[in-house]
Design a protein around this motif. Structure first.
Motif, mmCIF file in Angstrom:
data_model
loop_
_atom_site.group_PDB
_atom_site.id
_atom_site.type_symbol
_atom_site.label_atom_id
_atom_site.label_comp_id
_atom_site.label_asym_id
_atom_site.label_seq_id
_atom_site.Cartn_x
_atom_site.Cartn_y
_atom_site.Cartn_z
ATOM 1 N N ARG A 67 2.004 -27.286 9.967
ATOM 2 C CA ARG A 67 0.905 -27.542 8.824
ATOM 3 C C ARG A 67 0.692 -25.883 8.251
ATOM 4 N N VAL A 68 0.667 -26.221 7.133
ATOM 5 C CA VAL A 68 0.209 -25.001 6.116
ATOM 6 C C VAL A 68 -0.964 -25.133 5.045
ATOM 7 N N LEU A 91 7.296 -23.808 -0.990
ATOM 8 C CA LEU A 91 7.050 -24.196 0.734
ATOM 9 C C LEU A 91 8.117 -25.462 0.823
ATOM 10 N N ASP A 114 11.755 -24.349 1.015
ATOM 11 C CA ASP A 114 11.912 -23.697 1.882
ATOM 12 C C ASP A 114 11.988 -24.522 3.293
ATOM 13 N N PHE A 133 12.176 -22.402 9.223
ATOM 14 C CA PHE A 133 10.805 -22.330 8.369
ATOM 15 C C PHE A 133 9.987 -21.326 8.799
ATOM 16 N N VAL A 134 9.640 -21.225 10.200
ATOM 17 C CA VAL A 134 8.659 -20.559 10.816
ATOM 18 C C VAL A 134 9.003 -19.029 10.956
#
Lengths: 256, 373
Positions: A217-218, A238, A241, A249-250
């Motif tokens: 979650r962003v 985002l 990516d 991704f993290v």
């Protein structure tokens, strides 16, 4: 240019741009994105982007669709008719429940899932929109990423779509059922919210993160509800990516 | 009225006068630093025992005036010395630090103090922006984004990422969360209109420091006006005013004592004023606060040092006999509407005994007069 396809015998209007791995974008309550929205071209620079209008929206036939499940089945047929394999799927706002149903019922069709400002599940929330100006502010915020503001035709189309479909899919039972099914999502999922979203307030979105197993979650700071337009550049960065790197991704990739 | 005892963990006098800022750290004396540290914690314990409501600290860099650039580290230590009073970190300078780290450390201090933290989330004085190479023109937007990120880190109970203009994180899920739920009491500085508006919008307390009685009165009124516009009514305890304090047995004795030259880091004022000028003129204040740019740009250039009476009149110090100090605090309370006053106790001529006597007079003869204001 708007094209049409036949999915389960229904006419589906859609936009197709770009080349590469296929990304399907399921729009929100207002229908296909405003014509000036920059994110469509930005995504299409890296991907083959399909933006089908959901049955009952824009020029897509409603036929017998009455539930999110029905909409998901038609879009599943649309995907099967448009590609050979699985796609990456983006659901924006009211398009999110359709994307979720499709991902749960047809896991073979979805590589990765991105949900953008999905509707509040499991908590009472009824946003009030006020005037048209206030609604546009709630949707797009202070600095929308578009080459030109929505035209009169865009706005009429948005209002028509909302009027035709807003009441159709508001079933509390369906909402509870979807909530219960979130743990069945197998695809890696990115959840995006703008911190200024008052239509799907980010603070009410925790169940998605809690219940979808492989989810990230962003929060996009300062962005309003319609994130692809309100913060187009950050939405595209985002999303790409995440689609490119999956669980990596993290990890900060460092300077290239 | 609540009273915060403010004190800096300072180095004290240097073997040669410090005349510029940043101050060369060749003047740092390890033995003296340890001695001053012992005295500092002893005074904080004393303030706690005397009945001060808060013990407060602040982040400053690169001078013997403060040996606590990492203010949350000091807050953690202070929490072990001060057993009753609130630990007020006024504050962490958000644009200069990693906001997630600030959220973690402040939550730790809240835990280490058994839920006694008051969290000042501040931008800092202009000169601090020369420390970590943060563009002054980004101060406001960095502050507001960091504030949102810290608040989210404290209140959101599921892991999240953050994509902002200044800060990007893909994993945030801090442990511990604050002991005080949903957050510790939060205070932001509010001398500027932008800050007052921000505090009102976020429904948090306002701190007024390094200002004047007159400007603070206006800033507090503006804050209340904006709180009303945002649909809430702050109490007097939502407004903090900070000034210096010196109490002696009589007005005459107090006046005579404070004329004595200050020790410690007093000589670096010109260097800090110059650094403030450079940063203020580089976009630190927004368009709406051009008056503050002007004020910081010309500070110390046109006037000699103010007299004691001028300092009392402008509210930069409360000073005199216990009755006079009580009357001056009542004036502040009446005009500014501040329910918390943060007092920095002066040590005339560097005299620790004079400072301790001042604290004792305040606790025994002033506090009882102002407690119910």
């Amino acid at each position: 240019m708007i094209k049409t396809a036949n999915a389960n015998g229904q006419k589906i209007a859609y936009i197709e741009e770009g080349e590469g791995p296929t990304v399907v974008f399921l729009h929100g309550m207002g229908g296909a994105p405003p014509t000036g929205a920059n994110f469509v071209a930005s995504l299409a620079r890296e991907r083959r982007l399909l933006v089908p209008s959901l049955p009952g929206w824009d020029d897509s036939e409603l036929a017998n669709c009455a539930t999110h499940e029905d909409l998901a089945e038609v879009i599943a047929a649309f995907i099967q008719g448009s590609t050979d394999g699985a796609v990456d799927l983006i659901g924006e706002s009211a398009g999110s429940p359709v994307a979720l149903r499709l991902t749960i019922n047809h896991p073979e069709l979805v590589n990765k899932l991105v949900l953008v400002a999905p509707p509040v599940l499991g908590a009472p929330h009824r946003p009030s929109f006020g005037s048209t100006e206030e609604l546009l502010q709630m949707l797009y915020g202070d600095a929308p990423d578009w080459s030109e503001p929505p035209s009169i035709a865009d706005e009429e189309r948005r209002a028509r779509n909302t009027s035709a479909n807003a009441q159709r899919y508001r079933s509390p039972e369906a909402t509870q059922e979807l909530l219960a099914k979130l743990p069945e999502v197998k695809a890696q999922t990115l959840l995006l919210w703008g911190t200024e979203d008052r239509i799907s307030p980010p603070e009410l979105g925790a169940p998605y993160k809690q219940l979808i197993p492989n989810s990230y979650r962003v929060y996009v700071h300062g962005a309003a509800h319609s994130l692809p337009v309100a913060a187009g550049k950050r939405f595209v960065e985002l999303t790409l990516d995440f689609l490119d790197r999956g669980e990596f991704f993290v990890v900060n990739p460092g300077r290239e | 009225m609540k009273i915060a005892y403010f004190s800096t963990l300072g180095h004290g006098r240097t073997r040669q006068p410090a005349t510029s800022w940043p101050v060369p750290n060749e003047l740092f004396d390890p033995e003296q630093a340890l001695r001053m540290q012992d005295e500092y914690f002893a005074e904080c314990r004393l303030a706690d025992e005397m009945g001060f409501d808060w013990v407060s600290i602040a982040e400053h860099h690169y001078s013997p005036g403060s040996l606590a650039p990492s203010i949350n580290v000091l807050g953690a230590a202070l929490a072990q010395h001060v057993k009753r009073a609130k630990i007020a970190i006024l504050g962490a300078l958000l644009p200069l630090n990693n906001p997630v780290r600030v959220a973690e450390e402040l939550a730790m201090v809240d835990m280490l103090s058994n839920g006694r933290l008051v969290a000042g989330l501040l931008r800092g004085a202009p000169f601090e922006y020369l420390v970590y190479n943060v563009p002054p023109s980004e101060s406001r937007s960095r502050f507001e984004e960091a504030w949102d990120l810290i608040h989210t880190a404290w209140t959101d109970t599921q892991p999240f990422g953050w994509e902002g203009e200044h800060y990007q994180f893909r994993n945030v899920s801090i442990w511990p969360r604050p002991i005080q739920q949903p957050t510790p009491p939060i205070l932001v500085s509010g001398s500027s209109k932008d800050s007052g508006e921000f505090a009102a919008r976020k429904k948090v307390s306002l701190g007024l420091a390094f200002t004047t009685f007159e400007l603070a009165t206006g800033a507090a009124a503006y804050y209340r006006e904006r709180c009303d516009a945002w649909g809430w009514t702050p109490t007097s305890e939502n407004v903090l005013y900070r000034c210096q304090c010196y109490v002696a047995d009589s007005d005459e004795k107090a006046a005579a004592d404070v004329q004595t030259p200050q020790g410690g880091a007093a000589g670096i004022g010109g260097g800090i004023a110059n650094a403030n000028r450079l940063v203020a003129m580089s976009g630190f204040f927004g368009q709406r606060d051009a008056n503050l740019t002007e004020r910081f740009s010309t500070m110390g250039q046109h006037h000699g040092p103010p007299t004691l009476q001028q300092q009392i009149d402008t509210g930069s110090i409360v000073c005199g006999s216990p009755d006079s100090v009580a009357a001056q605090l009542k004036r502040l309370c009446d005009s500014i509407g501040c329910g918390v006053v943060e007092l920095s106790f002066s040590a005339p001529g560097g005299s620790r005994n004079a400072k301790l006597h001042s604290m004792e007079l305040f606790a025994t003869r002033v506090l009882p007069q102002v407690r119910d204001l």
